[in-house]
Scaffold this motif. Sequence first.
Motif, PDB file in Angstrom:
ATOM      1  N   LEU A  10      53.639 -16.511 -19.732  1.00 41.27           N
ATOM      2  CA  LEU A  10      54.980 -17.065 -20.065  1.00 41.27           C
ATOM      3  C   LEU A  10      56.021 -16.754 -18.984  1.00 41.27           C
ATOM      4  O   LEU A  10      56.250 -15.535 -18.660  1.00 41.27           O
ATOM      5  N   ASN A  11      56.225 -17.737 -18.065  1.00 39.21           N
ATOM      6  CA  ASN A  11      56.937 -17.362 -17.006  1.00 39.21           C
ATOM      7  C   ASN A  11      56.429 -16.416 -16.002  1.00 39.21           C
ATOM      8  O   ASN A  11      57.294 -15.519 -15.896  1.00 39.21           O
ATOM      9  N   GLU A  12      55.404 -16.538 -15.628  1.00 39.69           N
ATOM     10  CA  GLU A  12      54.771 -15.875 -14.752  1.00 39.69           C
ATOM     11  C   GLU A  12      54.274 -16.298 -13.175  1.00 39.69           C
ATOM     12  O   GLU A  12      53.667 -15.684 -12.648  1.00 39.69           O
ATOM     13  N   GLU A  13      55.463 -17.297 -12.868  1.00 44.72           N
ATOM     14  CA  GLU A  13      55.374 -17.662 -11.293  1.00 44.72           C
ATOM     15  C   GLU A  13      55.318 -16.699 -10.302  1.00 44.72           C
ATOM     16  O   GLU A  13      54.771 -16.658  -9.358  1.00 44.72           O
ATOM     17  N   ALA A  14      56.016 -15.600 -10.486  1.00 46.69           N
ATOM     18  CA  ALA A  14      56.459 -14.289  -9.468  1.00 46.69           C
ATOM     19  C   ALA A  14      54.915 -13.393  -9.462  1.00 46.69           C
ATOM     20  O   ALA A  14      54.691 -12.966  -8.297  1.00 46.69           O
ATOM     21  N   LEU A  16      51.649 -14.113 -10.929  1.00 48.79           N
ATOM     22  CA  LEU A  16      50.421 -14.747 -11.116  1.00 48.79           C
ATOM     23  C   LEU A  16      49.637 -15.082  -9.815  1.00 48.79           C
ATOM     24  O   LEU A  16      48.704 -14.766 -10.203  1.00 48.79           O
ATOM     25  N   PRO A  17      50.254 -15.163  -8.666  1.00 48.99           N
ATOM     26  CA  PRO A  17      49.572 -15.089  -7.741  1.00 48.99           C
ATOM     27  C   PRO A  17      48.711 -14.001  -7.257  1.00 48.99           C
ATOM     28  O   PRO A  17      47.737 -13.713  -6.803  1.00 48.99           O
ATOM     29  N   LEU A  18      49.385 -12.769  -7.766  1.00 49.57           N
ATOM     30  CA  LEU A  18      48.830 -11.413  -7.433  1.00 49.57           C
ATOM     31  C   LEU A  18      47.597 -11.283  -8.293  1.00 49.57           C
ATOM     32  O   LEU A  18      46.430 -10.645  -8.166  1.00 49.57           O
ATOM     33  N   VAL A  19      47.500 -11.642  -9.613  1.00 47.16           N
ATOM     34  CA  VAL A  19      46.690 -11.919 -10.490  1.00 47.16           C
ATOM     35  C   VAL A  19      45.376 -12.727 -10.253  1.00 47.16           C
ATOM     36  O   VAL A  19      44.238 -12.243 -10.040  1.00 47.16           O
ATOM     37  N   LEU A  20      45.753 -13.903  -9.617  1.00 42.73           N
ATOM     38  CA  LEU A  20      44.686 -14.542  -9.070  1.00 42.73           C
ATOM     39  C   LEU A  20      44.016 -14.468  -7.813  1.00 42.73           C
ATOM     40  O   LEU A  20      42.605 -14.598  -7.941  1.00 42.73           O
ATOM     41  N   LYS A  21      44.800 -13.705  -7.021  1.00 41.60           N
ATOM     42  CA  LYS A  21      44.063 -13.233  -5.766  1.00 41.60           C
ATOM     43  C   LYS A  21      42.851 -12.200  -6.080  1.00 41.60           C
ATOM     44  O   LYS A  21      42.214 -11.806  -5.185  1.00 41.60           O
ATOM     45  N   SER A  22      43.275 -11.438  -6.820  1.00 38.49           N
ATOM     46  CA  SER A  22      42.567 -10.128  -7.220  1.00 38.49           C
ATOM     47  C   SER A  22      41.437 -10.131  -8.085  1.00 38.49           C
ATOM     48  O   SER A  22      40.632  -9.375  -8.287  1.00 38.49           O
ATOM     49  N   ILE A  23      41.014 -11.505  -8.736  1.00 38.34           N
ATOM     50  CA  ILE A  23      40.124 -11.794  -9.713  1.00 38.34           C
ATOM     51  C   ILE A  23      38.877 -11.915  -8.389  1.00 38.34           C
ATOM     52  O   ILE A  23      38.815 -12.579  -7.816  1.00 38.34           O
ATOM     53  N   PRO A  24      37.670 -11.063  -8.996  1.00 33.12           N
ATOM     54  CA  PRO A  24      36.565 -11.070  -8.039  1.00 33.12           C
ATOM     55  C   PRO A  24      36.097 -12.435  -8.152  1.00 33.12           C
ATOM     56  O   PRO A  24      36.118 -13.364  -9.028  1.00 33.12           O
ATOM     57  N   LYS A  25      35.401 -12.877  -6.728  1.00 32.20           N
ATOM     58  CA  LYS A  25      34.708 -13.969  -6.482  1.00 32.20           C
ATOM     59  C   LYS A  25      33.429 -13.976  -6.835  1.00 32.20           C
ATOM     60  O   LYS A  25      32.504 -15.118  -7.213  1.00 32.20           O
ATOM     61  N   ARG A  26      32.612 -12.849  -6.927  1.00 29.01           N
ATOM     62  CA  ARG A  26      31.226 -12.620  -7.359  1.00 29.01           C
ATOM     63  C   ARG A  26      31.226 -11.462  -8.001  1.00 29.01           C
ATOM     64  O   ARG A  26      31.917 -10.283  -7.341  1.00 29.01           O
ATOM     65  N   ILE A  27      30.284 -11.566  -8.997  1.00 30.72           N
ATOM     66  CA  ILE A  27      29.977 -10.466  -9.918  1.00 30.72           C
ATOM     67  C   ILE A  27      28.534 -10.368 -10.001  1.00 30.72           C
ATOM     68  O   ILE A  27      27.892 -11.430 -10.604  1.00 30.72           O
ATOM     69  N   THR A  46      55.071 -21.826 -13.567  1.00 30.32           N
ATOM     70  CA  THR A  46      53.826 -20.961 -13.870  1.00 30.32           C
ATOM     71  C   THR A  46      52.737 -22.196 -13.477  1.00 30.32           C
ATOM     72  O   THR A  46      51.622 -21.544 -12.582  1.00 30.32           O
ATOM     73  N   VAL A  47      52.593 -23.101 -14.116  1.00 28.83           N
ATOM     74  CA  VAL A  47      51.562 -24.136 -14.096  1.00 28.83           C
ATOM     75  C   VAL A  47      51.396 -24.754 -12.539  1.00 28.83           C
ATOM     76  O   VAL A  47      50.375 -24.656 -12.032  1.00 28.83           O
ATOM     77  N   THR A  48      52.679 -24.992 -11.871  1.00 29.69           N
ATOM     78  CA  THR A  48      52.378 -25.233 -10.318  1.00 29.69           C
ATOM     79  C   THR A  48      51.931 -24.188  -9.607  1.00 29.69           C
ATOM     80  O   THR A  48      50.923 -24.610  -8.777  1.00 29.69           O
ATOM     81  N   VAL A  49      52.169 -22.970  -9.773  1.00 27.54           N
ATOM     82  CA  VAL A  49      51.638 -21.987  -9.149  1.00 27.54           C
ATOM     83  C   VAL A  49      50.152 -21.911  -9.213  1.00 27.54           C
ATOM     84  O   VAL A  49      49.324 -21.647  -8.283  1.00 27.54           O
ATOM     85  N   ALA A  50      49.659 -21.972 -10.577  1.00 23.21           N
ATOM     86  CA  ALA A  50      48.376 -21.716 -10.763  1.00 23.21           C
ATOM     87  C   ALA A  50      47.441 -23.049 -10.120  1.00 23.21           C
ATOM     88  O   ALA A  50      46.512 -22.611  -9.652  1.00 23.21           O
ATOM     89  N   LYS A  51      48.205 -24.059 -10.088  1.00 24.73           N
ATOM     90  CA  LYS A  51      47.318 -25.321  -9.514  1.00 24.73           C
ATOM     91  C   LYS A  51      47.233 -24.987  -7.843  1.00 24.73           C
ATOM     92  O   LYS A  51      46.098 -25.385  -7.561  1.00 24.73           O
ATOM     93  N   ASP A  90      46.257 -10.196 -18.234  1.00 22.13           N
ATOM     94  CA  ASP A  90      47.626 -10.625 -18.538  1.00 22.13           C
ATOM     95  C   ASP A  90      48.182 -11.119 -17.090  1.00 22.13           C
ATOM     96  O   ASP A  90      47.762 -10.705 -16.063  1.00 22.13           O
ATOM     97  N   GLY A  91      49.138 -11.846 -17.161  1.00 19.76           N
ATOM     98  CA  GLY A  91      49.763 -12.574 -16.063  1.00 19.76           C
ATOM     99  C   GLY A  91      50.791 -11.922 -15.367  1.00 19.76           C
ATOM    100  O   GLY A  91      51.212 -12.453 -14.315  1.00 19.76           O
ATOM    101  N   ASP A  92      51.255 -10.404 -16.028  1.00 17.53           N
ATOM    102  CA  ASP A  92      52.046  -9.879 -15.187  1.00 17.53           C
ATOM    103  C   ASP A  92      51.581  -8.794 -14.230  1.00 17.53           C
ATOM    104  O   ASP A  92      52.230  -7.851 -13.797  1.00 17.53           O
ATOM    105  N   ASN A  93      50.223  -8.590 -13.940  1.00 21.04           N
ATOM    106  CA  ASN A  93      49.375  -8.051 -13.152  1.00 21.04           C
ATOM    107  C   ASN A  93      49.434  -6.459 -13.305  1.00 21.04           C
ATOM    108  O   ASN A  93      49.375  -5.750 -12.508  1.00 21.04           O
ATOM    109  N   GLN A  94      49.427  -6.408 -14.697  1.00 22.66           N
ATOM    110  CA  GLN A  94      49.345  -4.719 -15.191  1.00 22.66           C
ATOM    111  C   GLN A  94      47.972  -4.237 -14.906  1.00 22.66           C
ATOM    112  O   GLN A  94      48.055  -3.209 -14.775  1.00 22.66           O
ATOM    113  N   TYR A  95      46.894  -5.188 -15.138  1.00 21.16           N
ATOM    114  CA  TYR A  95      45.639  -4.904 -15.401  1.00 21.16           C
ATOM    115  C   TYR A  95      45.109  -4.982 -13.696  1.00 21.16           C
ATOM    116  O   TYR A  95      45.082  -5.921 -13.193  1.00 21.16           O
TER     117      TYR A  95
END
Length: 318
Positions: A10-14, A16-27, A46-51, A90-95
């Motif tokens: 919900l309004n995570e454009e600021a 969300l990039p931190l979250v997406l970049k930190s998701i592992p590519k291989r597990i 948010t959607v534009t940033v995600a895409k 979460d999209g706020d990069n808490q985790y």
Amino acid sequence: MKLIVQIPCLNEEATLPLVLKSIPKRIPGIDKIEVLIIDDGSTDKTVTVAKKHGVKHIVKHVGNQGLSRSFHDGVLEALELGADIVVNTDGDNQYPQERIGDLVQPILRGEADIVIADRQTSTIAHFSWYKKILQKIGSKVVNKVAGTDVPDAVSGFRAYSRDSLMRLNTITRFSYCTETIIQAGNKGLAVKSIPVTTNPKLRESRLFKSTFEHVRKSAMIIIRAYIMYKPYIIFGWLGGILLALGSVPFIRFIALSIDEGTTRGHIQSLLVGSLLLIGAFLCLVLAIIAELIRINRILIEDDLEQSKRHHFKADRLS
């Protein structure tokens, strides 16, 4: 083995990039990792940033429908996409998304159906002392109701096996966290935890306006879930208390009648006692009705589970 990482936003454009970049590519043990965004009525980009960051799977709500609904819709979409494991963050990069690999390992080893990250709230600097106490008490209450041992019951960083998602059904629209733990515990699913360290706080929570609101809504979820799964305990105890209290006025009436040698007077004791005993009887009736409803709900949930298994199996094979 396919992993879907779903992110309610919900309004995570600021952030969300931190979250997406930190998701592992291989597990290890995972063949494919995909990201699913649930946009809960965002009014920013948010959607534009995600895409822009390569996200291909997006569930979009026209208006804000709440965290629980976002989780529910995300799970259905993830199952449609053939997920064997779903991780919610979460999209706020808490985790710490880099710990997703550790989060899914107990499921891969067959040791757990659900794995919940323990934020170790007592060590979080921006949590006030009373919030830490409330989190601890709340988790103990949830564990008591569910029969589980989860240190951080409201943590949203968690992994679910495909099988567990077939059996869970979210009802509340506030937060799915405590509800799914209570359901899992009462359905015999194995729930485990792993300790994690959260990232620095970047914004205030949008889930609730105050700690009091969170406590109030969480308490209602716990009470409702307890009544759903163990109504005989609630109404049985209440009926027993009313029965005991209702006996006191009658004993008082008899004792005073013997002492005074007459049954005249003290009618108020009979009235009060009668009202309490009627209340006890009504609780007994409610306990019977609630138990029948509970049994009916179990049958409906079993039917729903089989319908989901059939639907998603067919979808997976097509």
